[in-house]
Write a protein that holds these residues in place. Structure first.
Motif, PDB file in Angstrom:
ATOM      1  N   UNK A 280     -91.973  34.073  -3.143  1.00  0.00           N
ATOM      2  CA  UNK A 280     -91.912  33.166  -1.563  1.00  0.00           C
ATOM      3  C   UNK A 280     -90.698  34.463  -1.204  1.00  0.00           C
ATOM      4  N   UNK A 281     -90.538  35.142  -1.018  1.00  0.00           N
ATOM      5  CA  UNK A 281     -89.879  36.464  -0.240  1.00  0.00           C
ATOM      6  C   UNK A 281     -89.612  35.432   1.161  1.00  0.00           C
ATOM      7  N   UNK A 282     -87.761  35.208   1.510  1.00  0.00           N
ATOM      8  CA  UNK A 282     -87.224  35.066   1.744  1.00  0.00           C
ATOM      9  C   UNK A 282     -86.535  36.016   3.539  1.00  0.00           C
ATOM     10  N   UNK A 283     -86.543  37.242   3.108  1.00  0.00           N
ATOM     11  CA  UNK A 283     -85.676  37.746   3.596  1.00  0.00           C
ATOM     12  C   UNK A 283     -85.876  39.467   3.528  1.00  0.00           C
ATOM     13  N   UNK A 284     -85.898  40.406   4.980  1.00  0.00           N
ATOM     14  CA  UNK A 284     -86.079  42.046   4.747  1.00  0.00           C
ATOM     15  C   UNK A 284     -85.267  42.362   5.375  1.00  0.00           C
ATOM     16  N   UNK A 285     -84.473  43.637   4.739  1.00  0.00           N
ATOM     17  CA  UNK A 285     -83.564  44.827   5.548  1.00  0.00           C
ATOM     18  C   UNK A 285     -83.961  46.011   5.270  1.00  0.00           C
ATOM     19  N   UNK A 286     -83.689  46.238   6.394  1.00  0.00           N
ATOM     20  CA  UNK A 286     -83.860  47.974   6.333  1.00  0.00           C
ATOM     21  C   UNK A 286     -82.480  49.235   6.706  1.00  0.00           C
ATOM     22  N   UNK A 287     -82.035  49.480   5.568  1.00  0.00           N
ATOM     23  CA  UNK A 287     -81.188  50.295   5.246  1.00  0.00           C
ATOM     24  C   UNK A 287     -81.074  51.944   6.390  1.00  0.00           C
TER      25      UNK A 287
END
Length: 337
Positions: free
Chosen positions: A197-204
């Motif tokens: 259940x992944x809730x977050x994603x971010x690209x640096x």
């Protein structure tokens, strides 16, 4: 009924079992390496459905002009504010037609000021101008490419591609700015490149993709094609551990900030997983949180906004925590591999 179902997306109960594979050890950083947290500056919001009021805001994002966009989840809308919390606009309403939402739980703003919203219980992504004008949408319920099961966290890369945490399909999907499917990775599990259940994603800014693997209580790091690189975390309340790793963001130094929801705090790491700061405590005082679910950073890299979800407010902090771009201290040494 929708409210009961979405509790699993915002503050899911602790009843999930932790895999026996999630065995970790942490190397404590020296005292000189841990940085003081940013200072509380201001907050806005209260329970309700009027302007500047919220009903469990699950996510927020800051545009290149500094405006703050909030996914006001149970009010089924997006609200737009100035950098200091002055109300500017709102759009949405409960429904399934274009421009309407059912419990939106994710939002991001691209470099060209385009707004993408995870319309979570409509199982689709909607695209808007910064003025709230509907532009496009895609997705439906399912497990195929371009289909979703309760999408939540979103982020864009330097060329405008969109990454979606397809939460209950336990995968990340990648799309062109017009919604064309490009790639996907992940499945249910506890190993590298698997999710619970992944809730977050971010690209640096360095081109790495970080995923909050929420109920594996860890952060995973990938290349933009889904190649697994690293992971850190584990269940707990000490520095570097999580009790529900929720939505996350990165700053201009490539550092990672995570809303650690059930620990009622935000944690900061270098891009390699080295812990260096945290702030927050359970409560309603300024600077304290009640199940925070998201953190966003202003374009100046000096101010932080936190969705203090069950306090129904947004809190602003600053100036930025200044730390090393990377270091060898404080890394949460994972034994997943």
């Amino acid at each position: 009924m929708f409210r009961k179902r979405t509790q699993g997306l915002i503050v899911k109960a602790f009843g999930l079992l932790v895999s026996a594979l999630c065995v970790i050890a942490i190397v404590s950083p020296p005292a000189s390496a841990v940085k003081a947290p940013p200072e509380y500056l201001l907050s806005w919001g209260s329970p309700g459905s009027g302007a500047s009021q919220f009903s469990s805001p699950a996510d927020l994002a800051v545009g290149p002009d500094g405006c703050v966009y909030v996914a006001d989840t149970y009010n089924h809308r997006v609200q737009k504010f100035s950098p200091d919390g002055a109300f500017l606009d709102s759009w949405g309403g409960m429904g399934s037609t274009n421009g309407h939402f059912i419990q939106p739980a994710g939002i991001t703003v691209s470099d060209d000021n385009t707004i993408f919203v995870a319309d979570t219980f409509n199982h689709r992504i909607q695209k808007f101008s910064s003025a709230g004008i509907y532009l496009h949408s895609w997705g439906s319920f399912g497990a195929g490419p371009g289909e979703f099961s309760n999408p939540t966290g979103l982020d864009t890369d330097a060329v405008g591609n969109l990454y979606v945490a397809d939460t209950y399909n336990n995968r990340i999907q990648k799309f062109a700015p017009d919604g064309t499917f490009l790639a996907e990775w992940g499945n249910m599990g506890f190993g590298p490149a698997q999710f619970n259940s992944p809730f977050g994603v971010a690209v640096s800014v360095l081109g790495y993709v970080y995923v909050s693997d929420t109920y594996n209580y860890r952060i995973q790091k990938f290349l933009t094609d889904g190649t697994f690189l690293d992971q850190w975390g584990g269940m707990g309340g000490s520095n570097g551990y999580f009790s529900v790793a929720n939505r996350l963001t990165t700053d201009g130094r490539g550092r990672v900030f995570v809303a650690d929801t059930y620990n009622h705090r935000v944690q900061g790491f270098t891009g390699h997983g080295n812990y260096f700061t945290s702030w927050g405590w359970l409560g309603t005082n300024p600077g304290w949180f009640y199940f925070p679910t998201a953190v966003a950073i202003a374009p100046d890299d000096e101010h932080y906004y936190v969705a203090d979800t069950l306090n129904n407010r947004i809190q602003k902090f600053g100036p930025a925590v200044i730390g090393l771009a990377d270091a060898s201290w404080g890394k949460v040494k994972s034994l997943y591999r």
